[in-house]
Motif scaffolding. Sequence first.
Motif, PDB file in Angstrom:
ATOM      1  N   LEU A  51       0.824  -1.209   0.000  1.00  0.00           N
ATOM      2  CA  LEU A  51       0.000   0.000   0.000  1.00  0.00           C
ATOM      3  C   LEU A  51       0.859   1.260   0.000  1.00  0.00           C
ATOM      4  O   LEU A  51       0.530   2.245  -0.662  1.00  0.00           O
ATOM      5  CB  LEU A  51      -0.942  -0.012   1.203  1.00  0.00           C
ATOM      6  CG  LEU A  51      -2.041  -1.065   1.144  1.00  0.00           C
ATOM      7  CD1 LEU A  51      -2.783  -1.134   2.465  1.00  0.00           C
ATOM      8  CD2 LEU A  51      -2.999  -0.761   0.018  1.00  0.00           C
ATOM      9  N   LYS A  52       1.960   1.227   0.748  1.00  0.00           N
ATOM     10  CA  LYS A  52       2.862   2.378   0.777  1.00  0.00           C
ATOM     11  C   LYS A  52       3.425   2.662  -0.614  1.00  0.00           C
ATOM     12  O   LYS A  52       3.443   3.804  -1.069  1.00  0.00           O
ATOM     13  CB  LYS A  52       3.999   2.112   1.758  1.00  0.00           C
ATOM     14  CG  LYS A  52       5.036   3.197   1.808  1.00  0.00           C
ATOM     15  CD  LYS A  52       6.203   2.794   2.680  1.00  0.00           C
ATOM     16  CE  LYS A  52       7.311   3.801   2.521  1.00  0.00           C
ATOM     17  NZ  LYS A  52       8.617   3.239   2.753  1.00  0.00           N
ATOM     18  N   THR A  54       2.198   1.777  -3.511  1.00  0.00           N
ATOM     19  CA  THR A  54       1.142   2.210  -4.430  1.00  0.00           C
ATOM     20  C   THR A  54       0.787   3.674  -4.202  1.00  0.00           C
ATOM     21  O   THR A  54       0.628   4.439  -5.165  1.00  0.00           O
ATOM     22  CB  THR A  54      -0.114   1.329  -4.252  1.00  0.00           C
ATOM     23  OG1 THR A  54       0.248  -0.031  -4.456  1.00  0.00           O
ATOM     24  CG2 THR A  54      -1.189   1.716  -5.232  1.00  0.00           C
ATOM     25  N   GLN A  55       0.683   4.071  -2.947  1.00  0.00           N
ATOM     26  CA  GLN A  55       0.352   5.469  -2.655  1.00  0.00           C
ATOM     27  C   GLN A  55       1.460   6.420  -3.111  1.00  0.00           C
ATOM     28  O   GLN A  55       1.186   7.498  -3.639  1.00  0.00           O
ATOM     29  CB  GLN A  55       0.093   5.645  -1.152  1.00  0.00           C
ATOM     30  CG  GLN A  55      -1.155   4.949  -0.663  1.00  0.00           C
ATOM     31  CD  GLN A  55      -2.404   5.453  -1.358  1.00  0.00           C
ATOM     32  OE1 GLN A  55      -2.582   6.648  -1.542  1.00  0.00           O
ATOM     33  NE2 GLN A  55      -3.267   4.545  -1.757  1.00  0.00           N
ATOM     34  N   GLU A  56       2.716   6.010  -2.915  1.00  0.00           N
ATOM     35  CA  GLU A  56       3.817   6.852  -3.386  1.00  0.00           C
ATOM     36  C   GLU A  56       3.818   6.946  -4.902  1.00  0.00           C
ATOM     37  O   GLU A  56       4.075   8.013  -5.468  1.00  0.00           O
ATOM     38  CB  GLU A  56       5.145   6.281  -2.895  1.00  0.00           C
ATOM     39  CG  GLU A  56       5.393   6.506  -1.432  1.00  0.00           C
ATOM     40  CD  GLU A  56       6.693   5.884  -0.951  1.00  0.00           C
ATOM     41  OE1 GLU A  56       7.374   5.214  -1.760  1.00  0.00           O
ATOM     42  OE2 GLU A  56       7.016   6.077   0.221  1.00  0.00           O
ATOM     43  N   MET A  58       1.206   6.688  -6.905  1.00  0.00           N
ATOM     44  CA  MET A  58       0.085   7.530  -7.332  1.00  0.00           C
ATOM     45  C   MET A  58       0.370   9.003  -7.048  1.00  0.00           C
ATOM     46  O   MET A  58      -0.066   9.880  -7.806  1.00  0.00           O
ATOM     47  CB  MET A  58      -1.196   7.106  -6.622  1.00  0.00           C
ATOM     48  CG  MET A  58      -1.807   5.847  -7.134  1.00  0.00           C
ATOM     49  SD  MET A  58      -3.348   5.538  -6.249  1.00  0.00           S
ATOM     50  CE  MET A  58      -3.739   3.925  -6.831  1.00  0.00           C
ATOM     51  N   ALA A  59       1.098   9.281  -5.971  1.00  0.00           N
ATOM     52  CA  ALA A  59       1.412  10.675  -5.656  1.00  0.00           C
ATOM     53  C   ALA A  59       2.418  11.249  -6.657  1.00  0.00           C
ATOM     54  O   ALA A  59       2.344  12.424  -7.011  1.00  0.00           O
ATOM     55  CB  ALA A  59       1.977  10.772  -4.243  1.00  0.00           C
ATOM     56  N   PRO A  62       0.019  10.686 -11.005  1.00  0.00           N
ATOM     57  CA  PRO A  62      -1.406  10.373 -10.857  1.00  0.00           C
ATOM     58  C   PRO A  62      -2.059   9.768 -12.094  1.00  0.00           C
ATOM     59  O   PRO A  62      -3.104   9.138 -12.001  1.00  0.00           O
ATOM     60  CB  PRO A  62      -2.047  11.730 -10.544  1.00  0.00           C
ATOM     61  CG  PRO A  62      -0.939  12.629 -10.146  1.00  0.00           C
ATOM     62  CD  PRO A  62       0.289  12.104 -10.798  1.00  0.00           C
ATOM     63  N   GLY A  65      -2.581   5.936 -11.915  1.00  0.00           N
ATOM     64  CA  GLY A  65      -3.234   5.480 -10.685  1.00  0.00           C
ATOM     65  C   GLY A  65      -4.119   4.264 -10.885  1.00  0.00           C
ATOM     66  O   GLY A  65      -4.152   3.357 -10.058  1.00  0.00           O
ATOM     67  N   GLN A  69      -3.517   0.732  -9.056  1.00  0.00           N
ATOM     68  CA  GLN A  69      -4.547   0.211  -8.165  1.00  0.00           C
ATOM     69  C   GLN A  69      -4.919  -1.225  -8.543  1.00  0.00           C
ATOM     70  O   GLN A  69      -5.099  -2.078  -7.672  1.00  0.00           O
ATOM     71  CB  GLN A  69      -5.772   1.111  -8.208  1.00  0.00           C
ATOM     72  CG  GLN A  69      -6.809   0.758  -7.183  1.00  0.00           C
ATOM     73  CD  GLN A  69      -7.951   1.762  -7.179  1.00  0.00           C
ATOM     74  OE1 GLN A  69      -8.086   2.578  -8.078  1.00  0.00           O
ATOM     75  NE2 GLN A  69      -8.774   1.684  -6.163  1.00  0.00           N
TER      76      GLN A  69
END
Length: 97
Positions: A51-52, A54-56, A58-59, A62, A65, A69
């Motif tokens: 999750l970390k 993936t979030q990085e 996407m940030a 974008p 994303g 996901q």
Amino acid sequence: MRKALLMSMLIPALALAAEGEALKQGIMYLGASLAIGLAAFGAGIGMGYLLKGTQEGMARNPTVGGRLQTTMFIGLAFLETLALYGLLVAIIILFVK
């Protein structure tokens, strides 16, 4: 790490070689709890890193994303399968004699 892995393999073997029924059953419970505990712990850490990342991702970008996901959900399914394997091992330790 090696010591914990060795102990998790050694405890079911000790349960089979134990003299008393109460000792055998206690060691089987201990082995089953270690099996599911270590599997859940490892899967939880893996999910956190997934999750970390993936979030990085996407940030930073974008526009990708949706693909990130989708890949994340596939990875989460594989990690959850690993935790279910630990549960299966625990059930086998407890109920197969």
